[in-house]
Design an enzyme around this catalytic site. Structure first.
Site, PDB file in Angstrom:
ATOM      1  CG  ASP A  13      -2.180   0.813   1.042  1.00 16.65           C
ATOM      2  OD1 ASP A  13      -2.225   1.608   0.094  1.00 16.65           O
ATOM      3  OD2 ASP A  13      -3.116   0.673   1.844  1.00 16.65           O
ATOM      4  CG  HIS A 203      -6.581  -0.764   5.171  1.00 14.99           C
ATOM      5  ND1 HIS A 203      -5.521  -1.576   4.780  1.00 14.99           N
ATOM      6  CD2 HIS A 203      -6.536   0.299   4.343  1.00 14.99           C
ATOM      7  CE1 HIS A 203      -4.888  -1.015   3.768  1.00 14.99           C
ATOM      8  NE2 HIS A 203      -5.486   0.129   3.470  1.00 14.99           N
ATOM      9  CB  CYS A 236      -5.620   4.262  -2.743  1.00 13.03           C
ATOM     10  SG  CYS A 236      -6.394   3.325  -4.080  1.00 13.03           S
ATOM     11  CG  ASN A 245      -1.803   2.200   4.857  1.00 13.10           C
ATOM     12  OD1 ASN A 245      -1.118   2.196   3.849  1.00 13.10           O
ATOM     13  ND2 ASN A 245      -2.971   1.606   4.937  1.00 13.10           N
TER      14      ASN A 245
HETATM   15  P1  HMG Z   1      -8.666  -4.408 -16.962  1.00 16.52           P
HETATM   16  O1  HMG Z   1      -7.933  -3.507 -17.896  1.00 16.52           O
HETATM   17  O2  HMG Z   1     -10.113  -4.212 -16.768  1.00 16.52           O
HETATM   18  O3  HMG Z   1      -8.389  -5.953 -17.301  1.00 16.52           O
HETATM   19  O4  HMG Z   1      -7.903  -4.340 -15.567  1.00 16.52           O
HETATM   20  P2  HMG Z   1      -8.670  -6.795 -18.574  1.00 16.52           P
HETATM   21  O5  HMG Z   1      -9.058  -8.130 -18.064  1.00 16.52           O
HETATM   22  O6  HMG Z   1      -9.579  -6.082 -19.526  1.00 16.52           O
HETATM   23  O7  HMG Z   1      -7.218  -6.891 -19.252  1.00 16.52           O
HETATM   24  C1  HMG Z   1      -6.546  -5.790 -19.809  1.00 16.52           C
HETATM   25  C2  HMG Z   1      -5.066  -6.078 -19.894  1.00 16.52           C
HETATM   26  O8  HMG Z   1      -4.546  -6.175 -18.571  1.00 16.52           O
HETATM   27  C3  HMG Z   1      -4.727  -7.421 -20.562  1.00 16.52           C
HETATM   28  O9  HMG Z   1      -3.469  -7.279 -21.203  1.00 16.52           O
HETATM   29  C4  HMG Z   1      -4.576  -8.355 -19.406  1.00 16.52           C
HETATM   30  O10 HMG Z   1      -3.751  -9.457 -19.696  1.00 16.52           O
HETATM   31  C5  HMG Z   1      -3.918  -7.453 -18.379  1.00 16.52           C
HETATM   32  P3  HMG Z   1      -3.342  -7.096 -22.817  1.00 16.52           P
HETATM   33  O11 HMG Z   1      -4.041  -8.289 -23.367  1.00 16.52           O
HETATM   34  O12 HMG Z   1      -4.066  -5.807 -23.098  1.00 16.52           O
HETATM   35  O13 HMG Z   1      -1.876  -7.022 -23.030  1.00 16.52           O
HETATM   36  N1  HMG Z   1      -4.168  -7.903 -17.013  1.00 16.52           N
HETATM   37  C6  HMG Z   1      -3.213  -8.141 -16.100  1.00 16.52           C
HETATM   38  N2  HMG Z   1      -1.866  -8.041 -16.139  1.00 16.52           N
HETATM   39  C7  HMG Z   1      -1.185  -8.372 -15.019  1.00 16.52           C
HETATM   40  N3  HMG Z   1      -1.776  -8.787 -13.889  1.00 16.52           N
HETATM   41  C8  HMG Z   1      -3.126  -8.883 -13.799  1.00 16.52           C
HETATM   42  C9  HMG Z   1      -3.885  -8.558 -14.956  1.00 16.52           C
HETATM   43  N4  HMG Z   1      -5.199  -8.551 -15.192  1.00 16.52           N
HETATM   44  C10 HMG Z   1      -5.375  -8.150 -16.454  1.00 16.52           C
HETATM   45  N5  HMG Z   1      -3.678  -9.281 -12.665  1.00 16.52           N
HETATM   46  C11 HMG Z   1      -7.325  -4.826 -13.321  1.00 16.52           C
HETATM   47  C12 HMG Z   1      -8.400  -4.910 -14.399  1.00 16.52           C
HETATM   48  C13 HMG Z   1      -7.989  -5.069 -11.991  1.00 16.52           C
HETATM   49  C14 HMG Z   1      -6.288  -5.877 -13.597  1.00 16.52           C
HETATM   50  C15 HMG Z   1      -6.682  -3.416 -13.377  1.00 16.52           C
HETATM   51  O14 HMG Z   1      -7.707  -2.460 -13.296  1.00 16.52           O
HETATM   52  C16 HMG Z   1      -5.679  -3.188 -12.295  1.00 16.52           C
HETATM   53  O15 HMG Z   1      -4.634  -3.831 -12.237  1.00 16.52           O
HETATM   54  N6  HMG Z   1      -5.931  -2.207 -11.425  1.00 16.52           N
HETATM   55  C17 HMG Z   1      -5.024  -1.828 -10.347  1.00 16.52           C
HETATM   56  C18 HMG Z   1      -5.758  -1.885  -9.074  1.00 16.52           C
HETATM   57  C19 HMG Z   1      -4.833  -1.574  -7.919  1.00 16.52           C
HETATM   58  O16 HMG Z   1      -3.789  -2.163  -7.749  1.00 16.52           O
HETATM   59  N7  HMG Z   1      -5.267  -0.589  -7.062  1.00 16.52           N
HETATM   60  C20 HMG Z   1      -4.560  -0.261  -5.879  1.00 16.52           C
HETATM   61  C21 HMG Z   1      -4.725  -1.303  -4.817  1.00 16.52           C
HETATM   62  S1  HMG Z   1      -6.291  -1.236  -3.973  1.00 16.52           S
HETATM   63  C22 HMG Z   1      -5.994  -0.224  -2.602  1.00 16.52           C
HETATM   64  O17 HMG Z   1      -4.946   0.357  -2.499  1.00 16.52           O
HETATM   65  C23 HMG Z   1      -7.042  -0.148  -1.512  1.00 16.52           C
HETATM   66  C24 HMG Z   1      -6.678  -0.941  -0.251  1.00 16.52           C
HETATM   67  O18 HMG Z   1      -5.422  -0.517   0.265  1.00 16.52           O
HETATM   68  C25 HMG Z   1      -7.762  -0.779   0.819  1.00 16.52           C
HETATM   69  C26 HMG Z   1      -8.119   0.691   1.100  1.00 16.52           C
HETATM   70  O19 HMG Z   1      -7.210   1.479   1.422  1.00 16.52           O
HETATM   71  O20 HMG Z   1      -9.305   1.001   1.007  1.00 16.52           O
HETATM   72  C27 HMG Z   1      -6.558  -2.439  -0.555  1.00 16.52           C
HETATM   73 MG    MG Z   2      -5.126   1.177   1.547  1.00 14.60          MG
END
Ligand code: HMG
Ligand code: MG
Length: 294
Positions: A13, A203, A236, A245
């Protein structure tokens, strides 16, 4: 003496939101220092689309280099593709993540809340095949940067659904650090009715300095697991205005003086933060770190 479980999320994070991309060597050294402090759980990486979060693009390399250490190292996984990569890296624990707000879910993981559950079904099935524990996050539990106030009943419904899907714990994310203790009471009055406090974690981002107060209100409800980041790293990328955090040092200082046991060494966490200060050339946000005059 009451025990609190501290779930360190700084390497994921924290570093996912730093403008500077930290080299794998430094990430590994950071995680090793956190492990040496006695932490039992460290969220080390995420297996997300590298185009979305370039800071985590080297997750497989980092994971392979730390996985034989003494803690349980987890990885954030959004879908089956991420789970395949995580399994190939030898993952020990994963976390799935959704939100109580449709707009945030769309921006963060490009799908609806409903679709996020379809994705989790597959991730949880794959995890079960390999006996890997799955944690669940609900983001924007009090306020959403796009939709404003969130109804506690909505968070309760999603949390229950996550537990029913097979996650062992739900971590409630105040993603933009907007909540105050009375918000936490309204939230938990609804959530603990459907998910027992032993299966909940707090969190809290510390954007407005309210995270520690929210921890204490959560303790009143029986919650005994809290997520934090060494030095207060974090944020985020899809939550404008979110800062780090709750700092692990700030959490530990207060808990230890209040008679809670964590088995985590505050001075050693500060060593890890001092190391990251050099890597990021940035003073840690933690107040307790500042008071230690490192
Ligand atoms: P998308 O673009 O909707 O996915 O992404 P898709 O299925 O349409 O695929 C598009 C392309 O992404 C494809 O590649 C897939 O292979 C690739 P292409 O064919 O175009 O070359 N792909 C991936 N590559 C690597 N790893 C994967 C993956 N999945 C698809 N897993 C997705 C959907 C969710 C993957 C994207 O939107 C994403 O990675 N988002 C990032 C989200 C993120 O990390 N956010 C921050 C963390 S959450 C947070 O911080 C909150 C938390 O701390 C709690 C809080 O504080 O509230 C947890
Ligand atoms: Mg967070």
């Amino acid at each position: 003496m009451k025990k609190v479980r501290v779930y360190e999320v700084g390497p994921r994070d924290g570093l996912q939101n730093e403008a500077k991309i930290v080299p794998a060597d430094a990430k590994v050294a950071f995680i090793e220092k956190l492990t040496a402090a006695g932490l039992g759980h460290i969220e080390a990486v995420s297996f997300v689309r590298p185009g979305a979060i370039p800071q985590m693009a080297d997750a497989t390399e980092v994971y392979n280099r730390i996985k034989n250490g003494k803690a349980t190292y987890s990885g954030l996984v959004p879908n089956a593709k991420g789970m395949e990569t995580a399994l190939a890296a030898g993952i020990q624990e994963v976390a799935v993540f959704t939100a109580a707000s449709e707009s945030f879910t769309k921006k963060n993981i490009n799908c609806t809340i409903e679709e996020s559950f379809d994705r989790f079904k597959e991730v949880i099935r794959m995890a079960a095949e390999h006996s890997i524990p799955v944690r669940g996050y609900v983001s924007t539990v009090v306020q959403c940067p796009y939709e404003g106030e969130i109804a506690p009943a909505k968070v309760a419904e999603i949390s229950k659904r996550l537990i029913d899907s097979g996650v062992y714990e739900v971590s409630l994310g105040d993603t933009i650090g907007a909540a105050v203790p009375d918000d936490i009471s309204r939230l938990l009055d609804a959530v603990v009715r459907v998910v027992p406090a032993e299966k909940l974690a707090g969190h809290f981002h510390d954007t407005r300095g309210t995270a520690l107060a929210n921890v204490y209100r959560s303790l009143d409800y029986g919650i005994l697991t809290f997520d934090s980041s060494a030095g207060g790293l974090g944020g985020c990328p899809y939550a404008p205005g979110a800062s780090g955090n709750l700092a692990t040092e700030d959490l530990l200082y207060s808990l230890h003086r209040s008679g809670y046991e964590t088995n985590v060494d505050l001075e050693k966490i500060a060593d890890a933060s001092a190391f990251m200060r050099e890597i990021l050339t940035k003073t840690p946000a933690s107040r307790v770190f500042a008071a230690l005059k490192r």
